[in-house]
Design an enzyme around this catalytic site. Sequence first.
Site, PDB file in Angstrom:
ATOM      1  N   HIS A 173      38.223  38.827  40.433  1.00 30.04           N
ATOM      2  CA  HIS A 173      39.598  38.323  40.532  1.00 30.04           C
ATOM      3  C   HIS A 173      40.028  38.376  41.993  1.00 30.04           C
ATOM      4  O   HIS A 173      39.665  39.301  42.715  1.00 30.04           O
ATOM      5  CB  HIS A 173      40.555  39.185  39.686  1.00 30.04           C
ATOM      6  CG  HIS A 173      41.855  38.526  39.386  1.00 30.04           C
ATOM      7  ND1 HIS A 173      42.891  38.526  40.275  1.00 30.04           N
ATOM      8  CD2 HIS A 173      42.257  37.806  38.330  1.00 30.04           C
ATOM      9  CE1 HIS A 173      43.915  37.858  39.753  1.00 30.04           C
ATOM     10  NE2 HIS A 173      43.553  37.403  38.578  1.00 30.04           N
TER      11      HIS A 173
ATOM     12  N   ASP B 142      40.137  36.720  31.132  1.00 25.65           N
ATOM     13  CA  ASP B 142      39.370  35.727  30.366  1.00 25.65           C
ATOM     14  C   ASP B 142      38.136  36.286  29.682  1.00 25.65           C
ATOM     15  O   ASP B 142      37.522  35.595  28.863  1.00 25.65           O
ATOM     16  CB  ASP B 142      38.945  34.588  31.314  1.00 25.65           C
ATOM     17  CG  ASP B 142      40.163  33.813  31.791  1.00 25.65           C
ATOM     18  OD1 ASP B 142      40.365  33.716  33.013  1.00 25.65           O
ATOM     19  OD2 ASP B 142      40.934  33.343  30.932  1.00 25.65           O
TER      20      ASP B 142
HETATM   21  C1  SDX Z   1      42.207  33.641  36.220  1.00 25.47           C
HETATM   22  O1  SDX Z   1      44.836  34.222  40.336  1.00 25.47           O
HETATM   23  C2  SDX Z   1      45.145  34.589  39.144  1.00 25.47           C
HETATM   24  O2  SDX Z   1      46.042  35.396  38.910  1.00 25.47           O
HETATM   25  C3  SDX Z   1      44.335  33.919  38.064  1.00 25.47           C
HETATM   26  C4  SDX Z   1      44.525  34.465  36.652  1.00 25.47           C
HETATM   27  C5  SDX Z   1      45.921  34.168  36.129  1.00 25.47           C
HETATM   28  O3  SDX Z   1      46.358  34.890  35.215  1.00 25.47           O
HETATM   29  O4  SDX Z   1      46.512  33.147  36.556  1.00 25.47           O
HETATM   30  O5  SDX Z   1      44.328  35.868  36.619  1.00 25.47           O
HETATM   31  C6  SDX Z   1      43.567  33.812  35.648  1.00 25.47           C
HETATM   32  O6  SDX Z   1      41.940  32.617  36.772  1.00 25.47           O
HETATM   33  C7  SDX Z   1      41.228  34.768  36.133  1.00 25.47           C
HETATM   34  C8  SDX Z   1      39.893  34.463  36.889  1.00 25.47           C
HETATM   35  C9  SDX Z   1      39.013  33.638  35.934  1.00 25.47           C
HETATM   36  N1  SDX Z   1      37.801  33.134  36.645  1.00 25.47           N
HETATM   37  C10 SDX Z   1      36.582  33.614  36.378  1.00 25.47           C
HETATM   38  O7  SDX Z   1      36.357  34.544  35.602  1.00 25.47           O
HETATM   39  C11 SDX Z   1      35.449  32.870  37.099  1.00 25.47           C
HETATM   40  C12 SDX Z   1      34.460  33.895  37.695  1.00 25.47           C
HETATM   41  N2  SDX Z   1      35.143  34.607  38.776  1.00 25.47           N
HETATM   42  C13 SDX Z   1      34.927  34.079  40.117  1.00 25.47           C
HETATM   43  O8  SDX Z   1      34.772  32.697  40.210  1.00 25.47           O
HETATM   44  C14 SDX Z   1      35.827  34.737  41.158  1.00 25.47           C
HETATM   45  O9  SDX Z   1      35.784  36.081  40.933  1.00 25.47           O
HETATM   46  C15 SDX Z   1      37.279  34.322  41.253  1.00 25.47           C
HETATM   47  C16 SDX Z   1      37.423  32.841  41.435  1.00 25.47           C
HETATM   48  C17 SDX Z   1      38.048  34.740  40.048  1.00 25.47           C
HETATM   49  C18 SDX Z   1      37.877  35.027  42.475  1.00 25.47           C
HETATM   50  O10 SDX Z   1      37.225  34.545  43.570  1.00 25.47           O
HETATM   51  P1  SDX Z   1      37.581  35.033  45.077  1.00 25.47           P
HETATM   52  O11 SDX Z   1      38.708  35.977  45.096  1.00 25.47           O
HETATM   53  O12 SDX Z   1      37.693  33.834  45.937  1.00 25.47           O
HETATM   54  O13 SDX Z   1      36.354  35.908  45.413  1.00 25.47           O
HETATM   55  P2  SDX Z   1      35.049  35.334  46.064  1.00 25.47           P
HETATM   56  O14 SDX Z   1      34.648  34.080  45.358  1.00 25.47           O
HETATM   57  O15 SDX Z   1      35.252  35.287  47.533  1.00 25.47           O
HETATM   58  O16 SDX Z   1      34.004  36.456  45.673  1.00 25.47           O
HETATM   59  C19 SDX Z   1      33.897  37.626  46.457  1.00 25.47           C
HETATM   60  C20 SDX Z   1      32.423  38.006  46.320  1.00 25.47           C
HETATM   61  C21 SDX Z   1      31.487  36.836  46.597  1.00 25.47           C
HETATM   62  O17 SDX Z   1      30.267  37.386  47.107  1.00 25.47           O
HETATM   63  P3  SDX Z   1      30.025  37.302  48.739  1.00 25.47           P
HETATM   64  O18 SDX Z   1      30.202  35.851  49.148  1.00 25.47           O
HETATM   65  O19 SDX Z   1      31.072  38.224  49.348  1.00 25.47           O
HETATM   66  O20 SDX Z   1      28.610  37.804  48.914  1.00 25.47           O
HETATM   67  O21 SDX Z   1      32.151  38.395  44.959  1.00 25.47           O
HETATM   68  C22 SDX Z   1      31.214  37.488  44.389  1.00 25.47           C
HETATM   69  C23 SDX Z   1      31.177  36.246  45.255  1.00 25.47           C
HETATM   70  O22 SDX Z   1      29.900  35.643  45.195  1.00 25.47           O
HETATM   71  N3  SDX Z   1      31.725  37.160  43.058  1.00 25.47           N
HETATM   72  C24 SDX Z   1      30.994  37.107  41.962  1.00 25.47           C
HETATM   73  C25 SDX Z   1      31.901  36.816  40.919  1.00 25.47           C
HETATM   74  N4  SDX Z   1      33.136  36.690  41.413  1.00 25.47           N
HETATM   75  C26 SDX Z   1      33.028  36.900  42.742  1.00 25.47           C
HETATM   76  N5  SDX Z   1      29.675  37.285  41.735  1.00 25.47           N
HETATM   77  C27 SDX Z   1      29.251  37.150  40.465  1.00 25.47           C
HETATM   78  N6  SDX Z   1      30.068  36.877  39.402  1.00 25.47           N
HETATM   79  C28 SDX Z   1      31.392  36.698  39.600  1.00 25.47           C
HETATM   80  N7  SDX Z   1      32.190  36.434  38.574  1.00 25.47           N
END
Ligand code: SDX
Length: 449
Positions: A315, A373
């Site tokens: 998140h 989720d």
């Molecule tokens: C919602 O914003 C809100 O409040 C949203 C929400 C709401 O109520 O409105 O809470 C609802 O959207 C919840 C999130 C649902 N999405 C998912 O579950 C999809 C999977 N999660 C990721 O796509 C990700 O965690 C996000 C999009 C939720 C957050 O992404 P960020 O904050 O931009 O973090 P990032 O992509 O920069 O990740 C940081 C690191 C990365 O690694 P590095 O580049 O630093 O090496 O963590 C890794 C990412 O690769 N990473 C993951 C991961 N999420 C982040 N690795 C594996 N699995 C994951 N799920």
Amino acid sequence: MADYDDNKIDTPFTLFNNETGKSFEIPVIKGTDGPDVLDIRKLYQDTGLFTYDPGFTSTASCDSSITYIDGKNGILRHRGYDINDLASKSDFLEVCYLLLHGDLPSSEDKRKFNEVISTHTMLHEQLVNLYRGFRRDAHPMAIMVGVVGALSAFYHDSTDFSDINQRMIACHRLIAKIPTIGAMAYKYSVGQPFVYPKNNLSYAENFLYMTFSVPTENFEISPKIVKAMDRFFILHADHEQNASTSTVRLAGSSGANPFACIAAGIASLWGPAHGGANEAVIKMLEEIGSVENIPIYIKKAKDNEDPFRLMGFGHRVYKNYDPRASVMKESAHEVLKELNKLDDPLFQLALELEKIALNDNYFIEKKLFPNVDFYSGIILKALGFPTSMFTVLFAIGRTVGWISQWKEMIEDPINKIGRPRQLYKGHNSREYQLESTREKKSIFKWLWK
Ligand code: SDX
């Protein structure tokens, strides 16, 4: 909103330009809770510089009094009330009142608000024809975007939102009608007749009735299932300035009508990185298939070269367990127990996946915990919703948050059109080249077969 001078703190930040030797004072504004902010509204005017923050990881786009999130400690409050209290002691329409009006309602106001919402649940009958324009296999979110956007074509008497009464009518209509719109999208996709709302049913029960009842049979549903549906909507009601709420605010900042703004929010929510994640979680669990396969997928999730992500994990704000995920997990257990499905293979797989991931250094170091989720899809699947309806249900819960944030923005005297700038990295000025003088080789390869 409060005049910022009341909230400025004494010691401003000083920005020093090493090249020119000039320094600039940047006021710091204090909120009720959470990080203070650097007030950079005059930065470009004073320095000729923009800030750069793609994805807005360090940017407060507005001030708001509706929802507070503490990502470090996993705290979520609506108007000061903790989500755990609201999920266990309140009901969804009471939370709607709280988000819209700022306080919990008196008994009389609760009765009046519930009456207003329950007597505006029907759609204009012409709107029913709009559904028939979609293919039967259209994704229900595509139908939601279309139908909600079309509401402004039917409700002209609530689009002049400079008038507080029209503003409130628009808010009430959207909260009241969004479950009807969602249920009708489902009925259309399965080829069953639309079921009109019943005003004597509670919000969640009415939605389940419109979705799952058929004219040929009586409809009965367990109060525990109704409570779980109502709690699902509470947990999705609002969440600060997430992607879809920011979309609604940006659309509303131009003066677009509230129905068009909510349609924009639905479109943004549909993405798998946002509200589409609940659908993606189930697809991921079905792909993993068994506990034995979990290590393969954990490895894929950790491989930066592999686009696979653990859906329902991570998140932007929560670097701790999403408080909504904890409540959702308990609710999943209650629903599965009520439906005698505790041995549900997807639930067992989800529990094992969570246990393994939370003990893996990669997820611990990157502070990747289950989010709202991760377990919600388990509940929805057990209730009988197809995965294509999962984000529709998220949108039904979130509509009150979107419209409350929209209302707060419209009523903010310093509200202005949102118009971010950019870091330009394109060509400098160049001469026009006549077609005869251009490169002969072809680079366009997107020909339709
Ligand atoms: C919602 O914003 C809100 O409040 C949203 C929400 C709401 O109520 O409105 O809470 C609802 O959207 C919840 C999130 C649902 N999405 C998912 O579950 C999809 C999977 N999660 C990721 O796509 C990700 O965690 C996000 C999009 C939720 C957050 O992404 P960020 O904050 O931009 O973090 P990032 O992509 O920069 O990740 C940081 C690191 C990365 O690694 P590095 O580049 O630093 O090496 O963590 C890794 C990412 O690769 N990473 C993951 C991961 N999420 C982040 N690795 C594996 N699995 C994951 N799920």
